[in-house]
Design a protein around this motif. Structure first.
Motif, PDB file in Angstrom:
ATOM      1  N   UNK A   1     -12.032   3.262 148.394  1.00  0.00           N
ATOM      2  CA  UNK A   1     -12.883   4.316 147.837  1.00  0.00           C
ATOM      3  C   UNK A   1     -14.161   3.628 147.381  1.00  0.00           C
ATOM      4  N   UNK A   2     -15.282   4.024 147.949  1.00  0.00           N
ATOM      5  CA  UNK A   2     -16.529   3.317 147.623  1.00  0.00           C
ATOM      6  C   UNK A   2     -17.707   4.282 147.707  1.00  0.00           C
ATOM      7  N   UNK A   3     -18.671   4.092 146.799  1.00  0.00           N
ATOM      8  CA  UNK A   3     -19.872   4.902 146.886  1.00  0.00           C
ATOM      9  C   UNK A   3     -20.541   5.150 145.548  1.00  0.00           C
ATOM     10  N   UNK A   4     -21.386   6.173 145.549  1.00  0.00           N
ATOM     11  CA  UNK A   4     -22.142   6.600 144.376  1.00  0.00           C
ATOM     12  C   UNK A   4     -21.306   7.633 143.625  1.00  0.00           C
ATOM     13  N   UNK A   5     -20.608   7.162 142.599  1.00  0.00           N
ATOM     14  CA  UNK A   5     -19.704   8.028 141.848  1.00  0.00           C
ATOM     15  C   UNK A   5     -20.464   8.947 140.886  1.00  0.00           C
ATOM     16  N   UNK A   6     -21.675   8.539 140.487  1.00  0.00           N
ATOM     17  CA  UNK A   6     -22.406   9.240 139.430  1.00  0.00           C
ATOM     18  C   UNK A   6     -21.564   9.339 138.159  1.00  0.00           C
ATOM     19  N   UNK A   7     -20.723   8.354 137.952  1.00  0.00           N
ATOM     20  CA  UNK A   7     -19.949   8.220 136.717  1.00  0.00           C
ATOM     21  C   UNK A   7     -20.224   6.812 136.209  1.00  0.00           C
ATOM     22  N   UNK A   8     -20.809   6.732 135.021  1.00  0.00           N
ATOM     23  CA  UNK A   8     -21.352   5.464 134.529  1.00  0.00           C
ATOM     24  C   UNK A   8     -20.310   4.665 133.731  1.00  0.00           C
TER      25      UNK A   8
END
Length: 257
Positions: A169-176
């Motif tokens: 699972x990889x990418x821009x989660x937009x969870x900091x």
């Protein structure tokens, strides 16, 4: 022998989506996707899979030796989505059942890909968690909320089962994972909740404490099946490649199946 898989993920950035609605601006954004050709033909790079988020498809190129898959987010001001290039030998395919379910629920920010590699079932979930928009113009927030919707689906939980499959699972989660604002505790709680839910699927965070977005945020992440973690590495690359510059760093994940 275990196969090493190298994945590069980069949110390209879609420029001036609301300020300038000109056809030239939109076309220029589509042209940015052509950078994939230069990245994959750079002798210094050994990526098996390259994924570009906030990428248009109208000007994207076919690249010899790679299969191209595109997930269209289909927003009027953006015309972009997730663009994937995977080596043909990997035989990557969209998981149609999960894709159609996510599309039906308007969770169009996850790209579920599957393959059989070295006789092992391998699942990839490429992430770009965006706002959710309805026909009436209503919008709901991104990041944490898209993951909550995803992880409430049995089909998704089965797909992400790290005990049954080799899962990336990889990418821009937009969870900091590195909030510094006044509501730091609230934001960190959201990150810990998503992290915990993915761990319950048999996945582990590939730990990273380097900034991936803006000046302080770490919102681009990778999770793997627990039994792959000790052979994994996440490298945070630059935000610029030749003439293309983004507000996100390219992230490079290496793991052995």
């Amino acid at each position: 022998m275990s196969k090493r898989v190298e994945i590069a993920f980069w949110n390209l950035k879609w420029f001036n989506c609301y300020e300038d609605k000109s056809s030239t601006r939109i076309e220029n954004n589509h042209v940015r996707a052509r950078i994939a050709y230069k990245i994959l033909n750079d002798s210094e790079n050994t990526y098996d899979i390259l994924v570009l988020a906030e990428a248009g498809n109208k000007q994207s190129l076919e690249i010899k030796g790679y299969k191209k898959i595109y997930l269209n987010r289909n927003r009027k001001n953006f015309q972009n989505g997730i663009l994937l290039y995977g080596k043909e030998e990997l035989n990557l395919e969209v998981d149609i059942a999960l894709y159609e379910e996510l599309k039906r629920r308007k969770i169009d920010c996850f790209m579920p890909i599957k393959s059989i590699i070295n006789e092992k079932s391998v699942h990839f979930l490429f992430v770009w968690t965006t706002t959710k928009e309805y026909e009436n113009g209503k919008k709901v927030p991104y990041g944490y909320f898209r993951f909550k919707e995803l992880l409430n689906l049995k089909l998704a939980k089965d797909f992400l089962d790290g005990n049954k499959h080799k899962v990336f699972v990889i990418g821009d989660f937009n969870v900091n994972s590195n909030p510094v604002s006044h509501d730091k505790k609230k934001k960190l709680k959201k990150w810990e909740e998503i992290k915990s839910e993915l761990e319950s699927c048999g996945l582990e965070w590939v730990e990273n404490h380097k900034i991936t977005y803006g000046e302080t945020a770490i919102i681009d992440h990778a999770f793997l099946s627990s039994n792959m973690l000790n052979k994994a590495n996440l490298d945070i690359k630059k935000r610029i490649y030749e003439n293309i510059e983004s507000d996100h760093n390219l992230i490079h994940l290496t793991a052995k199946l």
